[in-house]
Scaffold this motif. Structure first.
Motif, PDB file in Angstrom:
ATOM      1  N   ALA A 170       0.827  -1.218   0.000  1.00  0.00           N
ATOM      2  CA  ALA A 170       0.000   0.000   0.000  1.00  0.00           C
ATOM      3  C   ALA A 170       0.855   1.261   0.000  1.00  0.00           C
ATOM      4  O   ALA A 170       0.539   2.238  -0.690  1.00  0.00           O
ATOM      5  CB  ALA A 170      -0.943  -0.016   1.200  1.00  0.00           C
ATOM      6  N   ALA A 171       1.958   1.247   0.738  1.00  0.00           N
ATOM      7  CA  ALA A 171       2.794   2.452   0.826  1.00  0.00           C
ATOM      8  C   ALA A 171       3.404   2.781  -0.538  1.00  0.00           C
ATOM      9  O   ALA A 171       3.420   3.948  -0.952  1.00  0.00           O
ATOM     10  CB  ALA A 171       3.901   2.242   1.862  1.00  0.00           C
ATOM     11  N   ARG A 172       3.867   1.761  -1.249  1.00  0.00           N
ATOM     12  CA  ARG A 172       4.508   2.014  -2.544  1.00  0.00           C
ATOM     13  C   ARG A 172       3.482   2.441  -3.588  1.00  0.00           C
ATOM     14  O   ARG A 172       3.731   3.315  -4.410  1.00  0.00           O
ATOM     15  CB  ARG A 172       5.275   0.762  -2.999  1.00  0.00           C
ATOM     16  CG  ARG A 172       6.330   1.063  -4.048  1.00  0.00           C
ATOM     17  CD  ARG A 172       7.170  -0.169  -4.334  1.00  0.00           C
ATOM     18  NE  ARG A 172       8.046  -0.546  -3.250  1.00  0.00           N
ATOM     19  CZ  ARG A 172       9.246  -0.015  -3.030  1.00  0.00           C
ATOM     20  NH1 ARG A 172       9.719   0.911  -3.838  1.00  0.00           N
ATOM     21  NH2 ARG A 172       9.979  -0.424  -2.006  1.00  0.00           N
ATOM     22  N   VAL A 173       2.316   1.822  -3.558  1.00  0.00           N
ATOM     23  CA  VAL A 173       1.258   2.211  -4.510  1.00  0.00           C
ATOM     24  C   VAL A 173       0.810   3.650  -4.230  1.00  0.00           C
ATOM     25  O   VAL A 173       0.663   4.463  -5.146  1.00  0.00           O
ATOM     26  CB  VAL A 173       0.068   1.223  -4.437  1.00  0.00           C
ATOM     27  CG1 VAL A 173      -1.124   1.747  -5.220  1.00  0.00           C
ATOM     28  CG2 VAL A 173       0.497  -0.158  -4.943  1.00  0.00           C
ATOM     29  N   THR A 174       0.662   3.979  -2.961  1.00  0.00           N
ATOM     30  CA  THR A 174       0.228   5.331  -2.598  1.00  0.00           C
ATOM     31  C   THR A 174       1.283   6.367  -3.004  1.00  0.00           C
ATOM     32  O   THR A 174       0.947   7.476  -3.433  1.00  0.00           O
ATOM     33  CB  THR A 174      -0.076   5.415  -1.085  1.00  0.00           C
ATOM     34  OG1 THR A 174      -1.036   4.401  -0.783  1.00  0.00           O
ATOM     35  CG2 THR A 174      -0.644   6.769  -0.691  1.00  0.00           C
ATOM     36  N   ALA A 175       2.559   5.987  -2.922  1.00  0.00           N
ATOM     37  CA  ALA A 175       3.639   6.903  -3.312  1.00  0.00           C
ATOM     38  C   ALA A 175       3.598   7.191  -4.817  1.00  0.00           C
ATOM     39  O   ALA A 175       4.138   8.195  -5.274  1.00  0.00           O
ATOM     40  CB  ALA A 175       4.984   6.317  -2.915  1.00  0.00           C
TER      41      ALA A 175
END
Ligand code: ADP
Length: 304
Positions: free
Chosen positions: A122-127
């Motif tokens: 989720a963190a990488r997609v959100t970035a």
């Protein structure tokens, strides 16, 4: 009126496919000689991005490759097709790898090592929000972690479409499946998603009808050589006949179909029209070997 440019953003997997041809599959502990040994680009996300880009789409890829030598062959066709790779990260470790063996009867075995695809949380997609926000259509599949996929609907602009292809089927939050417009599934996936909704159904078409009743906005059910069915809330379902071709290799046909579908949806076509075009592209893809290499370019004659 939307002024959004017709960008397709794919959030998904990028793999190197390592293929070998064997007379028969080895037994545990056995070593056999084979032929082949090529490394070709694959991964459902990359396949779908390449399909849309080769047909002339403006495509952005959100994904990850490793720091090994397989990252370049994995990105080869994405680069050649002009896909924007700004949101493809390089993460320590191996690039996603599919080890494919095909025997003399054409039966295959596939081992998938997710590698860098496993970093798409989720963190990488959100970035990568910027790559998603400008898109008219955002596509995802099931080859990145569940929380990465679940982060996508919150980033998709309200006037854009989220095309979810749950392949393989993960146990996604129900709200994520309900955000799909369309959900694109084959027969097997349709039944598994219905199971997760607690729907007991006999057959894929019945499963899709029940999923629409449960709130899914639209569904494209792909049926291989039998074509596809488009189902939308408030409309009768529409059968899309397959285009008759001599199939050589069906690898990646579903991904070609989805890339083409997304491209037409981004252009503003109705779902049924987009699916008719996608069926022609899927048929073209089965007439050539491999996945990305078998996809048509803009200007190629598509079977009708
Ligand atoms: P998946 O690979 O995801 O299971 P399908 O096999 O259903 O996907 O194929 C996707 C689409 O590609 C089909 O809906 C159809 O339009 C087209 N297609 C697949 N196989 C053939 C075939 N043998 N002949 C013509 N079209 C095909």
């Amino acid at each position: 009126m939307t002024t959004r440019s017709p960008v397709v953003t794919v959030v998904g997997s990028i793999n190197a496919d390592l293929s070998a041809v064997v007379q028969r599959h080895p037994s545990p502990g056995e070593t056999l000689h084979g032929t082949g040994g090529e490394i070709t680009p694959g991964g459902k996300g990359a396949n779908q991005a390449v399909a849309a880009a080769k047909l002339g789409g403006t495509v952005r890829m959100v994904g990850a490759v490793g720091t090994d030598a397989n990252s370049e062959p994995a990105l080869l066709e994405l680069r050649a097709a002009g896909v924007d790779l700004t949101a493809v990260d390089e993460v320590p470790g191996p690039t996603g790898l599919a080890i494919i063996t095909v025997d003399a009867a054409g039966e295959n075995t596939i081992i998938v090592v997710p590698g860098a695809n496993g970093a798409m949380d989720a963190a990488r997609v959100t970035a990568a929000r910027a790559a998603v926000e400008g898109a008219a259509v955002v596509i995802s599949q099931g080859e990145i972690p569940r929380d990465g996929i679940e982060a996508i609907p919150g980033l998709v602009p309200t006037d854009a479409r989220f095309l979810l292809n749950p392949a393989p089927v993960l146990n996604l939050e129900r709200s994520v499946v309900l955000a799909a417009d369309p959900l694109v599934v084959n027969e097997h996936e349709a039944q598994l998603v219905a199971d997760q909704f607690g729907i007991a159904s006999s057959g894929a078409t019945a499963a899709c009808t029940a999923l629409l009743t449960a709130g899914v906005r639209s569904i494209v059910l792909t049926l291989g050589a039998d074509g596809a069915v488009v189902m939308e809330h408030g409309s009768d379902s529409v059968s899309i006949p397959a285009v008759t071709v001599t199939a050589v290799d069906t690898t990646g046909a579903g991904d070609a179909f989805i890339g083409a579908l997304a491209l037409k949806l981004a252009d503003g076509d109705p779902l049924v029209d987009a699916a008719r075009f996608a069926a022609r592209v899927g048929a073209y893809a089965v007439t050539g070997r491999g996945a990305q290499t078998s996809y048509p370019s803009a200007g190629d004659d598509l079977p009708a």
